[in-house]
Each structure stands twice: as C-alpha cells, then as structure tokens.
Design a protein around this motif. Structure first.
Motif, PDB file in Angstrom:
ATOM      1  N   ASN A  23      61.876 -26.001   3.868  1.00 17.51           N
ATOM      2  CA  ASN A  23      62.198 -26.602   2.566  1.00 17.51           C
ATOM      3  C   ASN A  23      63.158 -27.777   2.782  1.00 17.51           C
ATOM      4  OD1 ASN A  23      63.459 -27.307   0.152  1.00 17.51           O
ATOM      5  ND2 ASN A  23      63.368 -25.240  -0.689  1.00 17.51           N
ATOM      6  N   PRO A  24      62.669 -29.006   2.529  1.00 17.22           N
ATOM      7  CA  PRO A  24      63.509 -30.180   2.826  1.00 17.22           C
ATOM      8  C   PRO A  24      64.500 -30.551   1.714  1.00 17.22           C
ATOM      9  CG  PRO A  24      61.255 -30.848   2.313  1.00 17.22           C
ATOM     10  CD  PRO A  24      61.340 -29.378   2.049  1.00 17.22           C
ATOM     11  N   ASN A  25      64.607 -29.723   0.657  1.00 22.90           N
ATOM     12  CA  ASN A  25      65.484 -30.084  -0.477  1.00 22.90           C
ATOM     13  C   ASN A  25      66.946 -29.797  -0.179  1.00 22.90           C
ATOM     14  OD1 ASN A  25      63.256 -30.817  -1.990  1.00 22.90           O
ATOM     15  ND2 ASN A  25      63.019 -28.750  -2.829  1.00 22.90           N
ATOM     16  N   VAL A  26      67.509 -30.551   0.734  1.00 22.45           N
ATOM     17  CA  VAL A  26      68.910 -30.325   1.058  1.00 22.45           C
ATOM     18  C   VAL A  26      69.714 -31.564   0.665  1.00 22.45           C
ATOM     19  CG1 VAL A  26      68.767 -31.092   3.470  1.00 22.45           C
ATOM     20  CG2 VAL A  26      70.477 -29.432   2.855  1.00 22.45           C
ATOM     21  N   LEU A  27      70.880 -31.314   0.068  1.00 24.13           N
ATOM     22  CA  LEU A  27      71.770 -32.416  -0.337  1.00 24.13           C
ATOM     23  C   LEU A  27      73.059 -32.292   0.452  1.00 24.13           C
ATOM     24  CD1 LEU A  27      71.358 -32.080  -4.234  1.00 24.13           C
ATOM     25  CD2 LEU A  27      69.965 -33.423  -2.641  1.00 24.13           C
ATOM     26  N   LEU A  28      73.525 -33.407   1.006  1.00 24.57           N
ATOM     27  CA  LEU A  28      74.762 -33.390   1.794  1.00 24.57           C
ATOM     28  C   LEU A  28      75.931 -33.689   0.861  1.00 24.57           C
ATOM     29  CD1 LEU A  28      73.491 -35.494   4.841  1.00 24.57           C
ATOM     30  CD2 LEU A  28      73.695 -32.995   4.677  1.00 24.57           C
ATOM     31  N   CYS A  29      76.963 -32.877   0.945  1.00 27.28           N
ATOM     32  CA  CYS A  29      78.056 -33.006  -0.026  1.00 27.28           C
ATOM     33  C   CYS A  29      79.429 -33.176   0.628  1.00 27.28           C
ATOM     34  CB  CYS A  29      78.051 -31.782  -0.944  1.00 27.28           C
ATOM     35  SG  CYS A  29      79.346 -31.819  -2.195  1.00 27.28           S
ATOM     36  N   PRO A  30      79.870 -34.421   0.817  1.00 28.77           N
ATOM     37  CA  PRO A  30      81.257 -34.636   1.228  1.00 28.77           C
ATOM     38  C   PRO A  30      82.167 -34.146   0.095  1.00 28.77           C
ATOM     39  CG  PRO A  30      79.939 -36.648   1.485  1.00 28.77           C
ATOM     40  CD  PRO A  30      79.129 -35.684   0.661  1.00 28.77           C
TER      41      PRO A  30
END
Ligand code: PEP
Ligand code: MN
Length: 342
Positions: free
Chosen positions: A236-243
């Motif tokens: 599942n490519p639905n990843v969000l990067l969160c600084p």
C-alpha cells in the motif's frame, strides 16, 4: 563506490575485495585517478552485509552507495506517479488540512463532535483525534478504547475521514476493525520496525493512509524515508511523511521545527509531506507562522491540533491547540502561500 585509506589498493587487497563482491554477484571496476583510485561496485550494491564486510577491512576508508536504500519510495521509482487521496484531496493538488484535538476526552464526546463540526466548517478535509496516547509521564492520561467509537461517530456526523495514532498491534487491529481512514505512527514509534511492518501488512490491499511522523531525534533523511519503505513494501503506497519537530528543541519551542526538510525530501522521494506544526512549536501562538513556513517550504498539507475550547482540553490541547477560528485564519493564509508556489 569503495574508497581505500591509501591512494590505491595493493594487488592482494584488490583480490580480497573482488572475492567478497563476487559472493554477492557483483564485480569491481577500478577507476584510477592521478592521486586517488576508487573502486566501483558493478551490480546491486545494496546488500548491507556486502557493505559491512568491505567497510570492515582495515585498509578501507568507506563505501559510498549510489543506489537508494528505499527503492519503492525513491524519486525514480515506478511508483512516482502514485497519487494518495484523503478527504477528497489528491495530495499535491491542494493543501490538505487535517485538524482536531490531541486527545479525545471519552467523558465528553460532545466536545469532539462540536470541534469536528466547527473544523469542517472552517475548511478541514479530515479530522485527527488521539484515542491511545504515548505519554512521557506514566501517570498522565493514556487514552481509552471508548474514544475510538467517539472518533468514528465524529466521522459519521461530519462525513470527514479520521486519523488516529496506533502504538501497538492491539490498537492497530481495533483501528482497522472500525475503519479508521488514516493511521498515525507517532514520533516515538517512528523507528519501531516491527510495528511498521505490522502496519504495512494491515493496510496492504486497503486504501487506508498512513501518516508517519519523523523520529524525535536528528535522524538522517534516508532513515526517515526507509522507515516509510517498511510500510509501502507490503503493497500500500499511501504513506505520508510528517515532520513534526525534532531534538534538540529550540529554546522557547517544544522541538526544533523541521519543516525546512521538505525540499530535501522532495529530491529523494515522491511521498507527500504533511507537516505537523503543533508538536513542532508546541504553543498555539506560534502554530500559524509554523504552518505558513511549512507550506512555503513545499508541504502538501498540514495536520494541526485544534479544539473548540483548548484551555479545558486533554493532553497537549491547553498548550498547543488552536481554535477553529484560528484554524480558519491560518488556512486562508496557507492557501494564499500555496498559490504563490505554482
Ligand atoms: C500527537 O499527534 O498527539 C502526538 C503524540 O504526536 P507525536 O508522535 O508527534 O508526538
Ligand atoms: Mn498531541
């Protein structure tokens, strides 16, 4: 690329290096410079053991790899055209705005519902709400399964998708069971590889989105992206990067704001970046500036702590939650900055 300590390897040393790389199906190409020779590894140079074995040789200075350690999230990957959608927003097309309280108070469901309605009205595309809380102090409120039902009822009432943090596999199972739309992996678990794997497995084959916070230490950018690769690796490519701010803190702020890493992430990965300004600065009065900075640096969205009455909220809310009105104001400014970017 192998760099020896001396200007060049002796014949015996080169033969030893060649024997090692051959075990991994690779070859050595010697690049002779006037002063320094270097030794290119031809083939897949990503084997950690290969690199460790060569770096372990006393006459080797270091091995620099060109290939990305996170092949799926790499900017050159075939997944680069993947579009994650959340709350009706295709990431990258508009500024995604997620907002909600740090912690849902299970004794006061109406506060969550009223906050959710007000945030929707103020322009939020999705809601956040902490059900299980990672608290530094073991005697602080730790969360409650009952808040999960409140979170989902808030979603039903507003029609907005919801985000909540999962800290372990039990949380993960419960959250998936009720259909939480976005799972958050908090900064404390950002490098918990068994949890990352479990989340990757759980969301595979679904359209659930995962918001992965950056670890609360000055970790290298590749470490952050590789942590996300653990999830995407299962399909599942639905990843969000969160600084969300890192250590050491900048005196006066809760952490050291790190929204400025977005352009660096952009060069290495196609994964969208959604900044959490609330935990970064840790005080409601600074959240607007931090949000605008995040968008100016190129963020795809924001995840902000907000509460209709922050002062009486739980967890971080009395310190850092903004009101729905303040959220509306900052969002208008962020959208104006977004337009300036294109
Ligand atoms: C939160 O989102 O409330 C939280 C605890 O986040 P972080 O992991 O960034 O501290
Ligand atoms: Mn919080």
């Amino acid at each position: 690329m192998i760099i020896p300590k001396n200007p060049k390897l002796s014949d015996n040393q080169l033969a030893e290096v060649e024997r090692i790389v051959e075990e991994f199906g690779c070859k050595i190409q010697v690049i002779e410079g006037a002063v320094q020779s270097i030794y290119a590894i031809l083939g897949d140079e990503r084997h950690e053991l290969l690199i460790n074995r060569i770096e372990g040789l006393e006459y080797i200075d270091r091995v620099d790899t060109i290939q990305s350690p996170h092949k799926l999230l790499d900017i050159r990957s075939e997944l680069k055209n993947h579009k994650t959608v959340f709350g009706g927003v295709t990431l990258g097309e508009r500024c995604l705005a997620i907002a909600g309280p740090c912690t849902i108070d299970p004794k006061d469901p109406n506060r969550f519902y009223e906050t959710a309605e007000a945030l929707k009205e103020a322009g939020a595309h999705g809601l956040r709400g902490g059900v299980w809380k990672p608290r530094t102090n073991p005697y602080s409120y730790q969360g409650d399964d009952k808040a999960l039902e409140i979170l989902m009822e808030g979603s039903r009432r507003t029609g907005l998708p919801v985000n909540t943090e999962v800290m372990d596999e039990r949380n993960l199972e419960l959250a998936m069971e009720v259909g939480v739309h976005m799972l958050q992996i908090g900064t404390r678990n950002a490098l918990n590889y068994s949890l990352l794997r479990a989340v990757g497995q759980a969301v595979a084959g679904t359209d659930t989105v995962v918001l992965l916070k950056r670890g609360r230490h000055i970790g290298p950018i590749n470490e952050f992206i590789s942590a996300a690769e653990y999830i995407v690796n299962f399909g599942n490519p639905n990843v969000l990067l969160c600084p969300r701010g890192t250590l050491p803190n900048l005196e006066g702020y809760r952490n050291h704001p790190d929204e400025s890493i977005t352009p660096l992430l952009r060069e290495k990965t196609w994964a969208p970046v959604v900044v959490d300004p609330s935990h970064s600065v840790g005080k409601a009065v600074y959240v607007e500036a931090s949000s605008m900075a995040a968008v100016a640096y190129g963020a795809d969205g924001l995840c902000i702590e907000a509460n209709i009455d922050p002062v009486t909220g739980l967890g971080d809310d009395p310190k850092q939650a903004v009101t729905p009105e303040a959220f509306r104001r900052l969002l208008t400014k962020c959208e104006a900055i977004w337009k300036l970017r294109s």
